[in-house]
Design a protein around this motif. Sequence first.
Motif, short mmCIF file in Angstrom:
data_model
loop_
_atom_site.label_atom_id
_atom_site.label_comp_id
_atom_site.label_asym_id
_atom_site.label_seq_id
_atom_site.Cartn_x
_atom_site.Cartn_y
_atom_site.Cartn_z
N ALA A 1 44.94 29.47 47.45
CA ALA A 1 45.08 28.23 46.68
C ALA A 1 45.94 27.20 47.40
O ALA A 1 46.33 26.20 46.81
CB ALA A 1 45.71 28.55 45.31
N ASN B 1 39.04 32.07 43.40
CA ASN B 1 39.31 31.08 44.43
C ASN B 1 38.57 31.37 45.73
O ASN B 1 37.99 30.48 46.36
CB ASN B 1 40.82 31.02 44.72
N LEU C 1 40.25 24.85 42.51
CA LEU C 1 40.85 26.17 42.47
C LEU C 1 41.89 26.29 41.36
O LEU C 1 42.44 25.29 40.91
CB LEU C 1 41.51 26.47 43.83
N SER C 2 42.18 27.51 40.95
CA SER C 2 43.36 27.74 40.13
C SER C 2 44.56 27.65 41.07
O SER C 2 44.46 28.04 42.25
CB SER C 2 43.29 29.10 39.45
N GLU D 1 42.78 30.23 35.73
CA GLU D 1 42.19 31.35 36.46
C GLU D 1 40.93 31.82 35.74
O GLU D 1 40.92 31.99 34.52
CB GLU D 1 43.21 32.48 36.57
N GLU E 1 37.54 28.60 37.98
CA GLU E 1 37.34 27.95 39.27
C GLU E 1 35.91 27.43 39.35
O GLU E 1 34.99 28.03 38.78
CB GLU E 1 37.63 28.92 40.42
#
Length: 383
Positions: A20, A326, A347-348, A353, A356
Amino acid sequence: MKSLPKSLHQKLLQREQNNALRQLALPNNLVDFSSNDYLGFAKSEAIFQQTHDLLVSRNYKVNGATGSRLLTGNHSIYTETEEFIAQFHQAEAALIFNSGYDANVGFFSSVPQRNDIILYDELSHASIRDGIQMSLAKSFKFKHNDVVDLENLLTKFQTATRNPQPATIFIITESVFSMDGDSPDLEKLVALSEKHNAYLVIDEAHAIGVFGEKGEGLVQQLNLQNNVFARIITFGKALGCHGAAVLGSEQLKTYLTNFARSFIYTTGLSPHSVATIFVAYQQLAKSQQERENLFQNIDYFKSCLPSSIFHLPSSSTIHSVVIPGNERVKIIAQQLQQNGFDVKPILSPTVPEGQERLRFCLHSYNSQKEIFTVLDLLSTFVF
């Protein structure tokens, strides 16, 4: 040179381990499915030339504002542009800020007062949330686009603060959300704000230039401009330039001029930047063909999406294909880029989470062949 403190170094390592870590990328020559330049204004030679001609005609041969707008930086193009924007958006007044981030931080840190209540959509932009965190008001989030949850909170806080003096309540949302591309039911939000005597504030960053007869935004498309306390609009998306403005009453403009720290304590935009905003707005009023092309591309994109790909519902320029993880979403984005298409992974922790995604931004200048090809490639990479 002295290295980072260990705690900060560990945070960077954690980002790397989670795939990330953010990095700056240079412009490329790939087919654009990632920028916010929805109408192609950022690359418009006509806007570039007309801005130059305007400055020369006004004998503005300077490079900077030289100071804050309250000192030496309030050049006459500011006044002319703000008056044009206010008229275009059917608002009493407009106040230009240096960026959308500055506008949101300045507004939300200064307008809600101690003991006021802020109710904001849980997916509100980071700039809104940062401004709220700087405020002295109490803040609570409501479920995304959920008017039932919002009304429950309105009822709860009005009951709790009925005596001795009711708190001022602000409702905060966006007309088009930047990650999902969806919109709230603005008519229901207006009805709720009027029922509960709350102040409705709408960020229209991704709606300006796209919705409305001339790109005025979703609020004006629905003819709700007189029912909203404030609108925050930005120029870095469909208008293709830089800066932002708060639309509202003359009193609100005066208040922000006196109390919004991100307005007061910064050098103003250069005459060139403000002139570009002014010219872009004039171009927007004539951009019907670009908006027609844009909505044709939006419809075509949705018709070409394979049913097996999970796509978040959207009628805007922003369309997200959820690909959890991710690492996986980055790999697929890289494969699309290697085939000539600029599609970015989100992305997270930018999104939660498991949410993504690939974020497709559509433009008036994308061709149907480009849209078909990138989605055909995507279907082969996902499965």
